[in-house]
Each structure stands twice: as structure tokens, then as C-alpha cells.
Scaffold this motif. Structure first.
Motif, PDB file in Angstrom:
ATOM      1  N   SER A 272     -12.205  74.200  13.577  1.00  0.00           N
ATOM      2  CA  SER A 272     -11.534  73.486  14.661  1.00  0.00           C
ATOM      3  C   SER A 272     -12.538  73.090  15.791  1.00  0.00           C
ATOM      4  O   SER A 272     -12.835  72.241  16.159  1.00  0.00           O
ATOM      5  CB  SER A 272     -10.333  74.258  15.203  1.00  0.00           C
ATOM      6  N   TRP A 273     -13.323  74.209  16.175  1.00  0.00           N
ATOM      7  CA  TRP A 273     -14.158  74.032  17.193  1.00  0.00           C
ATOM      8  C   TRP A 273     -15.384  73.014  16.773  1.00  0.00           C
ATOM      9  O   TRP A 273     -15.654  72.226  17.489  1.00  0.00           O
ATOM     10  CB  TRP A 273     -14.764  75.339  17.526  1.00  0.00           C
ATOM     11  N   THR A 274     -15.949  73.000  15.502  1.00  0.00           N
ATOM     12  CA  THR A 274     -16.810  72.238  14.998  1.00  0.00           C
ATOM     13  C   THR A 274     -16.498  70.931  14.986  1.00  0.00           C
ATOM     14  O   THR A 274     -17.089  69.858  15.257  1.00  0.00           O
ATOM     15  CB  THR A 274     -17.208  72.660  13.543  1.00  0.00           C
ATOM     16  N   TYR A 275     -15.046  70.678  14.582  1.00  0.00           N
ATOM     17  CA  TYR A 275     -14.615  69.276  14.574  1.00  0.00           C
ATOM     18  C   TYR A 275     -14.580  68.628  15.853  1.00  0.00           C
ATOM     19  O   TYR A 275     -14.968  67.357  16.163  1.00  0.00           O
ATOM     20  CB  TYR A 275     -13.137  69.390  13.879  1.00  0.00           C
ATOM     21  N   VAL A 276     -14.105  69.336  16.851  1.00  0.00           N
ATOM     22  CA  VAL A 276     -14.019  68.886  18.091  1.00  0.00           C
ATOM     23  C   VAL A 276     -15.527  68.563  18.769  1.00  0.00           C
ATOM     24  O   VAL A 276     -15.608  67.549  19.331  1.00  0.00           O
ATOM     25  CB  VAL A 276     -13.240  69.741  19.071  1.00  0.00           C
ATOM     26  N   TRP A 277     -16.277  69.294  18.664  1.00  0.00           N
ATOM     27  CA  TRP A 277     -17.604  69.206  18.916  1.00  0.00           C
ATOM     28  C   TRP A 277     -18.461  67.996  18.441  1.00  0.00           C
ATOM     29  O   TRP A 277     -18.835  67.199  19.090  1.00  0.00           O
ATOM     30  CB  TRP A 277     -18.180  70.555  18.699  1.00  0.00           C
TER      31      TRP A 277
ATOM     32  N   PHE B 219     -16.911  65.270  16.977  1.00  0.00           N
ATOM     33  CA  PHE B 219     -16.438  63.881  17.357  1.00  0.00           C
ATOM     34  C   PHE B 219     -16.164  63.563  18.724  1.00  0.00           C
ATOM     35  O   PHE B 219     -16.112  62.415  19.175  1.00  0.00           O
ATOM     36  CB  PHE B 219     -14.824  63.890  16.626  1.00  0.00           C
ATOM     37  N   ARG B 220     -16.268  64.605  19.530  1.00  0.00           N
ATOM     38  CA  ARG B 220     -16.542  64.381  21.055  1.00  0.00           C
ATOM     39  C   ARG B 220     -18.094  64.031  21.313  1.00  0.00           C
ATOM     40  O   ARG B 220     -18.281  63.413  22.313  1.00  0.00           O
ATOM     41  CB  ARG B 220     -16.267  65.514  21.835  1.00  0.00           C
ATOM     42  N   SER B 221     -19.086  64.417  20.365  1.00  0.00           N
ATOM     43  CA  SER B 221     -20.315  64.004  20.535  1.00  0.00           C
ATOM     44  C   SER B 221     -20.714  62.687  19.988  1.00  0.00           C
ATOM     45  O   SER B 221     -21.755  62.149  20.509  1.00  0.00           O
ATOM     46  CB  SER B 221     -21.133  65.093  20.200  1.00  0.00           C
ATOM     47  N   ILE B 222     -20.116  62.208  18.931  1.00  0.00           N
ATOM     48  CA  ILE B 222     -20.495  61.043  18.241  1.00  0.00           C
ATOM     49  C   ILE B 222     -19.724  59.991  19.094  1.00  0.00           C
ATOM     50  O   ILE B 222     -18.455  59.814  19.366  1.00  0.00           O
ATOM     51  CB  ILE B 222     -20.251  61.092  16.670  1.00  0.00           C
ATOM     52  N   PRO B 223     -20.405  58.750  19.208  1.00  0.00           N
ATOM     53  CA  PRO B 223     -19.929  57.475  19.765  1.00  0.00           C
ATOM     54  C   PRO B 223     -18.683  56.925  18.841  1.00  0.00           C
ATOM     55  O   PRO B 223     -18.922  57.050  17.532  1.00  0.00           O
ATOM     56  CB  PRO B 223     -20.934  56.635  19.944  1.00  0.00           C
ATOM     57  N   LEU B 224     -17.678  56.357  19.347  1.00  0.00           N
ATOM     58  CA  LEU B 224     -16.697  55.936  18.760  1.00  0.00           C
ATOM     59  C   LEU B 224     -17.058  54.861  17.748  1.00  0.00           C
ATOM     60  O   LEU B 224     -16.853  54.800  16.462  1.00  0.00           O
ATOM     61  CB  LEU B 224     -15.617  55.324  19.575  1.00  0.00           C
ATOM     62  N   ILE B 225     -18.197  53.959  18.170  1.00  0.00           N
ATOM     63  CA  ILE B 225     -18.320  52.711  17.563  1.00  0.00           C
ATOM     64  C   ILE B 225     -19.441  53.124  16.313  1.00  0.00           C
ATOM     65  O   ILE B 225     -19.286  52.461  15.193  1.00  0.00           O
ATOM     66  CB  ILE B 225     -19.371  51.789  18.535  1.00  0.00           C
ATOM     67  N   VAL B 226     -19.988  54.469  16.347  1.00  0.00           N
ATOM     68  CA  VAL B 226     -20.842  55.099  15.323  1.00  0.00           C
ATOM     69  C   VAL B 226     -19.869  55.462  14.167  1.00  0.00           C
ATOM     70  O   VAL B 226     -20.203  54.979  13.011  1.00  0.00           O
ATOM     71  CB  VAL B 226     -21.795  56.034  15.914  1.00  0.00           C
ATOM     72  N   VAL B 227     -18.895  56.005  14.785  1.00  0.00           N
ATOM     73  CA  VAL B 227     -17.677  56.441  13.473  1.00  0.00           C
ATOM     74  C   VAL B 227     -17.392  55.256  12.929  1.00  0.00           C
ATOM     75  O   VAL B 227     -17.070  55.236  11.675  1.00  0.00           O
ATOM     76  CB  VAL B 227     -16.912  57.530  14.506  1.00  0.00           C
TER      77      VAL B 227
ATOM     78  N   ASN C 240     -11.313  60.304  15.869  1.00  0.00           N
ATOM     79  CA  ASN C 240     -11.662  60.220  17.025  1.00  0.00           C
ATOM     80  C   ASN C 240     -10.663  60.840  18.566  1.00  0.00           C
ATOM     81  O   ASN C 240     -11.010  61.999  19.236  1.00  0.00           O
ATOM     82  CB  ASN C 240     -12.231  58.899  17.831  1.00  0.00           C
ATOM     83  N   GLU C 241      -9.528  60.480  18.152  1.00  0.00           N
ATOM     84  CA  GLU C 241      -8.453  60.729  19.136  1.00  0.00           C
ATOM     85  C   GLU C 241      -8.116  62.197  18.900  1.00  0.00           C
ATOM     86  O   GLU C 241      -7.581  62.811  19.877  1.00  0.00           O
ATOM     87  CB  GLU C 241      -7.349  59.624  19.048  1.00  0.00           C
ATOM     88  N   ALA C 242      -8.107  62.666  17.593  1.00  0.00           N
ATOM     89  CA  ALA C 242      -7.576  64.045  17.288  1.00  0.00           C
ATOM     90  C   ALA C 242      -8.593  65.038  18.041  1.00  0.00           C
ATOM     91  O   ALA C 242      -8.040  66.113  18.535  1.00  0.00           O
ATOM     92  CB  ALA C 242      -7.627  64.068  15.924  1.00  0.00           C
ATOM     93  N   ALA C 243      -9.944  64.868  18.203  1.00  0.00           N
ATOM     94  CA  ALA C 243     -10.442  65.854  18.972  1.00  0.00           C
ATOM     95  C   ALA C 243     -10.186  65.839  20.470  1.00  0.00           C
ATOM     96  O   ALA C 243     -10.259  67.094  20.869  1.00  0.00           O
ATOM     97  CB  ALA C 243     -12.154  65.208  18.828  1.00  0.00           C
TER      98      ALA C 243
END
Length: 326
Positions: free
Chosen positions: A115-120, A122-130, A176-179
Motif C-alpha cells: 500500500s505504501w509503495t502504491y501511494v508513493w 502514483f503520487r510521484s508520477i504525473p497524471l499525464i504520464v500515467v 491516480n485518485e486511489a493513491a
């Protein structure tokens, strides 16, 4: 001569000369003068008046073209896609955020780490890149299969057939929103007093029932304001799905702007007004939801805008009557 201890000394009465009675007159209490507040108010009103005057009279905004485009079918179709993407992503993101928050608060070190890795991430990667990465996902994996790791696959399917533009947009925004929702939900759960957990455990209630009926309803008072901010950001973030070939509200305006380059500014104003309407509706819903969950937490519920208006008019009438009486 000195009086013996314990004796009572009688003092002479004060002069009772005849004096005219004092006439008490009613005096009006004047409020404290605040010249700084009046100066600041006047300055702000002048700036607002200048802004509105320039907004209305400047021909560069082309308000006649704005009224032409505001309810055009192309714009309304894009608005509908924006609402669909925002609704699906908000629900999926909230469900994912709740699951991630529970995993982060669990006693399993594996769940906490994942869970921590996922949040870290997707909060670090810009949404446009995702979104762009998911849009080109079929170039990395042409087929997806479900089966035993490093073993046979039970069934497989073509990723390009399932990953439509709508699916890519919803999945990207939901991930992105889940993070962000996970941290909002986790903070809300931690805000519940520890005594509530202990009281629920002392009653012998199952863990799931404790969370659904006792902990989560109280956490919602803290979750709702923060998550609505995320929801408003999500509505504005839907403008990025234009880059994955989905013509939402912003994408429709961009397309029309390239066809009619002279109407770029009116089209941008159309998009701006529609986003203002959407976020305003969400803010109104937020107020009533917060008011609903404030029951039992405050002595009196916050007044609604209609109640505030009624109270203000009543106070104004009472003030006018007092002024007239004086």
C-alpha cells in the motif's frame, strides 16, 4: 478614649442634604469605528467593479460567440463524457482508496508495504504520464493472460480490444485518485478517538461491523471535506483525457478552436464557465453532506444558505426598526 475589644462603633450618618434627583437619559451605544476595514472594503469593491466592467465591455472576449457555443451539441457531448469519466473515476478511486487505507493500517507487513509503495508511486508520477503510458500499454503487452505464475495460462485476451479510450481514461484517473484518496481515508480513520475502537471491541462486535457502523461513519466527518477537494481536482483533471484521444469538454473545445481559430477565447470561456458550474454543484452537495454527518457532533447544525438569508433579513428589519425608534 479607646473602645474595648468587641465593641461596636457607630459612625455618624452622612449628610442628607436635599439634592436634586439625577435624571437618567438613554444613551445610544455607538459601535467601534474601524476606518481600516472601510478603506479595505472600498478598495476591494473598486477593484471588483473594474474587473467586471472590463470583463463585460472588452470586445476581445466575444460574448456573442460565447453564447453561441455554450449550448452547442458538440460542447454538451463533451460535457457528458466529462461527467461520465469523473463519476466512474470518483467511485473507483474512492473504493480503491478505502482498500489501500485499510491495507496501510493492517498488521500485515506485506499489505502495509504494498500500500505504501502504491501511494508513493502514483503520487510521484504525473497524471499525464500515467494516461499516456496506459494509452500505449498495448505496445508493451499485446495480450494479457490469467493463470499460474511461471506456469500455464487459464485464458488470455487481446488488450487492445478492451482498452478503449474511455477505459484508458477511467483506469488512469482511478489509479491516480486511489493513491490520494487512500491518504484522505487513512487520516479520517486515525482521527476517530481511540476510545471508540476500545468501546466497540469491549462490546464484542466483529471487526467488520465495528468499521462499518462505528468507525467509518465518524471518520466521514473528516474524510468528506478533504475528499471533495480531491473530487474537484478530479473534475478538472479530466481535461487531460484529451491527450488519449477522448473528446471530453476541454477536448471538444480544443477541436472546435482548431477549426475556428477566431473563437479560441470564447471557447475557453465556455469551458471555464462549465467547470465553474460543475465545481459549484459539488460544493453545494458537500455542504449538505457535511451538515448531515455533523449530527451528534455539534450542538446545533450549521444553517443553510436559505436560513442565513432569512436570518439576515430579520436582523436587518430589526435594525431598521431600532433606528426609526431612536
Amino acid at each position: 478614649m479607646s473602645e474595648p475589644p468587641g465593641a461596636t462603633v457607630t459612625l455618624p450618618e452622612a449628610s442628607t442634604a436635599t439634592e436634586p434627583p439625577k435624571v437618567l437619559t438613554a444613551q445610544r451605544v455607538l459601535p467601534l469605528r474601524r476606518p481600516g476595514r472601510w478603506i479595505a472594503t472600498a478598495a476591494v469593491l473598486i477593484l471588483v467593479a473594474q474587473f467586471v466592467h472590463g470583463l463585460v465591455t472588452n470586445p476581445f472576449y466575444q460574448w456573442d460567440r460565447w453564447s453561441y457555443w455554450f449550448l452547442r451539441p458538440t460542447i454538451l457531448d463533451g460535457l457528458l463524457i466529462t461527467l461520465e469519466v469523473a463519476a466512474y473515476s470518483a467511485v473507483s478511486g474512492l473504493i480503491g482508496g478505502v482498500l489501500l487505507a485499510l491495507a496501510r493500517l493492517s498488521k500485515s507487513p506485506v499489505l502495509r508495504a504494498v500500500s505504501w509503495t502504491y501511494v508513493w508511486a502514483f503520487r510521484s508520477i504525473p497524471l499525464i504520464v500515467v494516461l499516456i503510458f496506459l494509452y500505449n500499454f498495448s505496445a508493451l503487452y499485446e495480450t494479457l493472460s490469467v493463470g499460474i505464475p511461471f506456469g500455464p495460462a487459464f485464458f488470455s485476451f487481446d488488450e487492445s480490444k478492451l482498452a478503449t479510450d474511455m477505459v484508458v481514461a477511467v483506469v488512469g484517473l482511478s489509479l491516480n485518485e486511489a493513491a490520494y484518496a487512500a491518504e484522505v481515508v487513512r487520516g479520517g480513520i486515525l482521527s476517530v478517538d481511540q476510545g471508540q475502537h476500545e468501546a466497540a471491541a469491549a462490546l464484542g462486535l466483529p471487526k467488520g461491523y465495528q468499521f462499518r457502523r462505528i468507525v467509518f461513519p465518524q471518520a466521514l466527518r473528516s474524510i468528506i471535506p478533504n475528499y471533495v477537494n480531491q473530487l474537484i481536482g478530479l473534475i478538472k483533471g479530466t481535461s487531460l483525457v484529451f491527450y488519449v484521444s477522448l473528446l471530453d469538454l476541454f477536448g471538444s473545445a480544443q477541436t472546435m478552436g482548431s477549426t475556428y481559430p477566431g473563437d479560441i477565447v470564447p471557447l475557453l470561456l465556455v469551458v471555464t464557465v462549465w467547470y465553474l458550474i460543475l465545481t459549484s454543484v459539488v460544493s453545494v452537495i458537500q455542504f449538505y453532506v457535511e451538515r448531515y454527518y455533523a449530527r451528534g457532533a455539534t450542538r446545533s447544525l450549521p444553517p443553510t444558505p436559505l436560513q442565513k438569508l432569512r436570518t439576515g433579513l430579520t436582523d436587518l428589519r430589526a435594525r431598521i426598526r431600532r433606528e426609526a425608534a431612536v
